[in-house]
Design a protein around this motif. Structure first.
Motif, PDB file in Angstrom:
ATOM      1  N   GLU A 142      34.011  39.742  39.700  1.00  0.00           N
ATOM      2  CA  GLU A 142      34.336  39.969  38.240  1.00  0.00           C
ATOM      3  C   GLU A 142      33.234  40.702  37.793  1.00  0.00           C
ATOM      4  O   GLU A 142      33.365  41.399  36.652  1.00  0.00           O
ATOM      5  CB  GLU A 142      34.482  38.479  37.365  1.00  0.00           C
ATOM      6  CG  GLU A 142      33.095  37.670  37.460  1.00  0.00           C
ATOM      7  CD  GLU A 142      33.228  36.331  36.652  1.00  0.00           C
ATOM      8  OE1 GLU A 142      32.302  35.673  36.508  1.00  0.00           O
ATOM      9  OE2 GLU A 142      34.536  36.091  36.243  1.00  0.00           O
ATOM     10  N   ARG A 143      32.003  41.095  38.358  1.00  0.00           N
ATOM     11  CA  ARG A 143      31.011  41.699  37.845  1.00  0.00           C
ATOM     12  C   ARG A 143      31.397  43.186  38.022  1.00  0.00           C
ATOM     13  O   ARG A 143      30.623  44.242  37.316  1.00  0.00           O
ATOM     14  CB  ARG A 143      29.635  41.552  38.548  1.00  0.00           C
ATOM     15  CG  ARG A 143      29.209  39.984  38.145  1.00  0.00           C
ATOM     16  CD  ARG A 143      27.970  39.824  38.727  1.00  0.00           C
ATOM     17  NE  ARG A 143      27.767  40.024  40.223  1.00  0.00           N
ATOM     18  CZ  ARG A 143      27.839  39.288  41.146  1.00  0.00           C
ATOM     19  NH1 ARG A 143      28.796  37.912  40.788  1.00  0.00           N
ATOM     20  NH2 ARG A 143      27.919  39.627  42.095  1.00  0.00           N
ATOM     21  N   ASP A 144      32.144  43.590  38.859  1.00  0.00           N
ATOM     22  CA  ASP A 144      32.589  44.984  39.170  1.00  0.00           C
ATOM     23  C   ASP A 144      33.388  45.645  37.913  1.00  0.00           C
ATOM     24  O   ASP A 144      34.645  45.471  37.707  1.00  0.00           O
ATOM     25  CB  ASP A 144      33.323  45.021  40.538  1.00  0.00           C
ATOM     26  CG  ASP A 144      33.677  46.597  41.191  1.00  0.00           C
ATOM     27  OD1 ASP A 144      33.134  47.333  40.304  1.00  0.00           O
ATOM     28  OD2 ASP A 144      34.411  46.542  42.028  1.00  0.00           O
ATOM     29  N   THR A 145      32.746  46.484  37.327  1.00  0.00           N
ATOM     30  CA  THR A 145      33.492  47.084  36.350  1.00  0.00           C
ATOM     31  C   THR A 145      34.259  48.356  36.589  1.00  0.00           C
ATOM     32  O   THR A 145      35.188  48.827  35.840  1.00  0.00           O
ATOM     33  CB  THR A 145      32.347  47.696  35.133  1.00  0.00           C
ATOM     34  OG1 THR A 145      31.588  48.619  36.039  1.00  0.00           O
ATOM     35  CG2 THR A 145      31.572  46.652  34.343  1.00  0.00           C
ATOM     36  N   LYS A 146      34.051  48.801  37.835  1.00  0.00           N
ATOM     37  CA  LYS A 146      35.140  50.093  38.449  1.00  0.00           C
ATOM     38  C   LYS A 146      35.082  51.370  37.639  1.00  0.00           C
ATOM     39  O   LYS A 146      35.987  51.948  37.702  1.00  0.00           O
ATOM     40  CB  LYS A 146      36.512  49.426  38.657  1.00  0.00           C
ATOM     41  CG  LYS A 146      36.583  48.080  39.109  1.00  0.00           C
ATOM     42  CD  LYS A 146      37.970  47.250  39.191  1.00  0.00           C
ATOM     43  CE  LYS A 146      37.859  45.912  39.558  1.00  0.00           C
ATOM     44  NZ  LYS A 146      39.165  45.293  39.680  1.00  0.00           N
ATOM     45  N   VAL A 192      51.800  39.024  61.258  1.00  0.00           N
ATOM     46  CA  VAL A 192      51.001  38.947  59.986  1.00  0.00           C
ATOM     47  C   VAL A 192      50.338  40.213  59.632  1.00  0.00           C
ATOM     48  O   VAL A 192      49.514  41.059  60.562  1.00  0.00           O
ATOM     49  CB  VAL A 192      49.933  37.725  59.761  1.00  0.00           C
ATOM     50  CG1 VAL A 192      49.115  38.016  58.631  1.00  0.00           C
ATOM     51  CG2 VAL A 192      50.568  36.407  59.838  1.00  0.00           C
ATOM     52  N   LEU A 193      50.412  40.848  58.497  1.00  0.00           N
ATOM     53  CA  LEU A 193      49.382  42.165  58.042  1.00  0.00           C
ATOM     54  C   LEU A 193      48.434  41.440  56.960  1.00  0.00           C
ATOM     55  O   LEU A 193      49.132  40.868  56.030  1.00  0.00           O
ATOM     56  CB  LEU A 193      50.464  43.163  57.460  1.00  0.00           C
ATOM     57  CG  LEU A 193      49.691  44.105  56.818  1.00  0.00           C
ATOM     58  CD1 LEU A 193      48.938  45.131  57.804  1.00  0.00           C
ATOM     59  CD2 LEU A 193      50.747  45.055  55.951  1.00  0.00           C
ATOM     60  N   GLY A 194      47.214  41.805  57.493  1.00  0.00           N
ATOM     61  CA  GLY A 194      46.345  41.140  56.314  1.00  0.00           C
ATOM     62  C   GLY A 194      45.462  42.323  55.633  1.00  0.00           C
ATOM     63  O   GLY A 194      45.010  43.314  56.498  1.00  0.00           O
ATOM     64  N   VAL A 195      45.491  42.227  54.569  1.00  0.00           N
ATOM     65  CA  VAL A 195      44.970  43.708  53.722  1.00  0.00           C
ATOM     66  C   VAL A 195      43.773  43.014  52.885  1.00  0.00           C
ATOM     67  O   VAL A 195      43.686  42.250  52.297  1.00  0.00           O
ATOM     68  CB  VAL A 195      46.001  44.134  52.933  1.00  0.00           C
ATOM     69  CG1 VAL A 195      45.398  45.142  52.005  1.00  0.00           C
ATOM     70  CG2 VAL A 195      47.222  44.664  53.544  1.00  0.00           C
ATOM     71  N   GLU A 196      42.695  43.686  52.969  1.00  0.00           N
ATOM     72  CA  GLU A 196      41.537  43.747  52.014  1.00  0.00           C
ATOM     73  C   GLU A 196      41.257  45.164  51.716  1.00  0.00           C
ATOM     74  O   GLU A 196      41.171  46.047  52.227  1.00  0.00           O
ATOM     75  CB  GLU A 196      40.276  43.180  52.728  1.00  0.00           C
ATOM     76  CG  GLU A 196      38.803  43.201  51.777  1.00  0.00           C
ATOM     77  CD  GLU A 196      37.743  42.911  52.545  1.00  0.00           C
ATOM     78  OE1 GLU A 196      36.714  42.819  51.702  1.00  0.00           O
ATOM     79  OE2 GLU A 196      37.793  42.572  53.726  1.00  0.00           O
ATOM     80  N   GLN A 197      41.110  45.213  50.144  1.00  0.00           N
ATOM     81  CA  GLN A 197      41.027  46.658  49.515  1.00  0.00           C
ATOM     82  C   GLN A 197      40.593  46.556  48.201  1.00  0.00           C
ATOM     83  O   GLN A 197      40.657  45.553  47.512  1.00  0.00           O
ATOM     84  CB  GLN A 197      42.461  47.336  49.392  1.00  0.00           C
ATOM     85  CG  GLN A 197      42.533  48.562  48.681  1.00  0.00           C
ATOM     86  CD  GLN A 197      41.612  49.668  49.427  1.00  0.00           C
ATOM     87  OE1 GLN A 197      41.674  49.791  50.500  1.00  0.00           O
ATOM     88  NE2 GLN A 197      41.120  50.242  48.602  1.00  0.00           N
ATOM     89  N   HIS A 198      39.641  47.560  47.874  1.00  0.00           N
ATOM     90  CA  HIS A 198      38.823  47.646  46.655  1.00  0.00           C
ATOM     91  C   HIS A 198      39.939  47.595  45.588  1.00  0.00           C
ATOM     92  O   HIS A 198      41.007  48.404  45.551  1.00  0.00           O
ATOM     93  CB  HIS A 198      38.016  48.856  46.480  1.00  0.00           C
ATOM     94  CG  HIS A 198      37.271  49.089  47.699  1.00  0.00           C
ATOM     95  ND1 HIS A 198      36.287  48.084  47.927  1.00  0.00           N
ATOM     96  CD2 HIS A 198      37.198  50.098  48.767  1.00  0.00           C
ATOM     97  CE1 HIS A 198      35.395  48.701  49.253  1.00  0.00           C
ATOM     98  NE2 HIS A 198      36.164  49.876  49.571  1.00  0.00           N
ATOM     99  N   ARG A 199      39.785  46.797  44.560  1.00  0.00           N
ATOM    100  CA  ARG A 199      41.037  46.685  43.477  1.00  0.00           C
ATOM    101  C   ARG A 199      40.839  47.242  42.097  1.00  0.00           C
ATOM    102  O   ARG A 199      39.872  46.925  41.654  1.00  0.00           O
ATOM    103  CB  ARG A 199      41.100  44.990  43.220  1.00  0.00           C
ATOM    104  CG  ARG A 199      42.448  44.978  42.383  1.00  0.00           C
ATOM    105  CD  ARG A 199      42.528  43.080  42.372  1.00  0.00           C
ATOM    106  NE  ARG A 199      41.401  42.171  42.493  1.00  0.00           N
ATOM    107  CZ  ARG A 199      41.455  40.911  42.759  1.00  0.00           C
ATOM    108  NH1 ARG A 199      42.711  40.407  42.935  1.00  0.00           N
ATOM    109  NH2 ARG A 199      40.355  40.265  42.524  1.00  0.00           N
ATOM    110  N   SER A 250      32.253  45.371  45.901  1.00  0.00           N
ATOM    111  CA  SER A 250      33.187  45.719  45.053  1.00  0.00           C
ATOM    112  C   SER A 250      34.234  44.462  44.815  1.00  0.00           C
ATOM    113  O   SER A 250      34.340  43.559  45.735  1.00  0.00           O
ATOM    114  CB  SER A 250      34.178  46.713  45.606  1.00  0.00           C
ATOM    115  OG  SER A 250      34.984  46.141  46.857  1.00  0.00           O
ATOM    116  N   ASP A 251      34.950  44.419  43.841  1.00  0.00           N
ATOM    117  CA  ASP A 251      36.035  43.482  43.494  1.00  0.00           C
ATOM    118  C   ASP A 251      37.243  43.837  44.590  1.00  0.00           C
ATOM    119  O   ASP A 251      37.532  44.913  44.530  1.00  0.00           O
ATOM    120  CB  ASP A 251      36.596  43.483  42.084  1.00  0.00           C
ATOM    121  CG  ASP A 251      37.710  42.724  42.080  1.00  0.00           C
ATOM    122  OD1 ASP A 251      37.591  41.584  42.390  1.00  0.00           O
ATOM    123  OD2 ASP A 251      38.649  42.990  41.314  1.00  0.00           O
TER     124      ASP A 251
END
Length: 303
Positions: free
Chosen positions: A251-255, A202-209, A292-293
């Motif tokens: 959902e609050r992250d306007t980016k 498995v490759l698990g990824v978490e990343q700012h979207r 972040s989101d």
């Protein structure tokens, strides 16, 4: 990530051992009850069972890190990835060790192995990265009984294999893909992860979207990356997409922050990176947004 260590086999094995042990205990108690009173059972210790993922997340050694659990959801994230105690897990660029504090004790207790593929150091290396790696090694070398023997390797522009080929059960990319895009080594990261994993791993990824309507900066200067682009990088390396989770969505992250994602907690920049902090910068809006989101994705190396 390992044939004999597959989740369902480990689960069935444990169930068999536990049910068999319970049957023997009950038989023994029935026999003893005819001759002498049954002894009182030992008291149940407070807190999660030692060696469980709950135990690792709740560990008192994480006192400084727990404050972020409400934003980073470590328990839910690792369960989504399918973490098991006897796995060999490779984390690329573990930084100061936020995830290491959970993974190393958990794997040490369960008979697994944790591999930290840190920054590639040597001539011309970024001094801040060299300093961070030294601090990481010092932090986790001081308690071998808790953290076990952490295997250290490196990932960078000219690094070799992060661990022995096709031996890892899980590889983790935790919020670093944007940095690899900036350095021009994102494709190498996915290729090196693919080489490290066993078939079925498995490759698990978490990343700012980044929002799908936004144009992707090839260097990801603001720290955000499109989910579709991450999936493309994984597919090009040979991975099969398994599932996505909204565990780490916000959902609050306007980016659209003045200093990119690092305007938000935990970095909380008030001026461009490398500049002195701006005491007049109003952080209230960004602190209210929180972290972040983030996309949370699971991929698999085909059998």
């Amino acid at each position: 990530m390992s044939n004999s260590r597959q989740d369902w086999r480990l689960s069935l094995s444990r169930r068999g051992v536990l049910s068999g042990g319970a049957a023997l205990t009950l038989t023994g108690l029935v026999a003893c009850s005819r001759e002498e009173p049954t002894a009182e059972p030992p008291p149940t210790p407070d807190g999660p069972p030692q060696g469980s993922l709950e135990w690792a997340v709740a560990g008192p050694w994480r006192a400084q890190d727990k404050i972020r659990d409400a934003s980073r959801h470590p328990m839910e994230t690792l369960r989504f990835f399918g973490l098991q105690p006897r796995m060999t897990v490779v984390e690329f660029w573990p930084g100061s060790g936020w995830w290491t504090e959970i993974l190393a004790p958990y794997l040490e207790e369960g008979g697994g192995k944790y591999v930290a593929a840190g920054f590639q150091t040597g001539p011309g290396a970024d001094p801040s990265q060299v300093q961070l790696m030294a601090a990481f090694q010092q932090r986790f070398a001081n308690d071998r009984r808790l953290y076990g023997q952490i295997e250290l390797s490196a990932f960078g522009p000219t690094s070799g294999p992060v661990t022995e080929t096709a031996t890892a059960d899980m590889v983790l990319f935790m919020r670093n893909i944007h940095a690899w895009m900036a350095a021009g080594i994102a494709e190498k990261a996915f290729a090196d992860a693919y080489a490290a994993l066993r078939p079925g791993g498995v490759l698990g990824v978490e990343q700012h979207r980044l929002g799908p309507e936004e144009d992707q900066d090839p260097a990801a200067a603001n720290g955000y990356v499109q989910e579709a682009f991450v999936r493309q990088l994984a597919a090009e390396a040979g991975f099969a997409f398994v599932a996505a989770s909204e565990i780490n969505a916000n959902e609050r992250d306007t980016k659209d922050h003045p200093f990119g994602v690092e305007t938000l907690p935990p970095m909380g920049l008030t001026a461009p990176r490398g500049s002195p902090p701006d005491p007049d910068f109003d952080r209230s809006k960004y602190d209210e947004i929180g972290e972040s989101d983030r996309m949370t994705l699971r991929f698999r190396k085909p059998e």
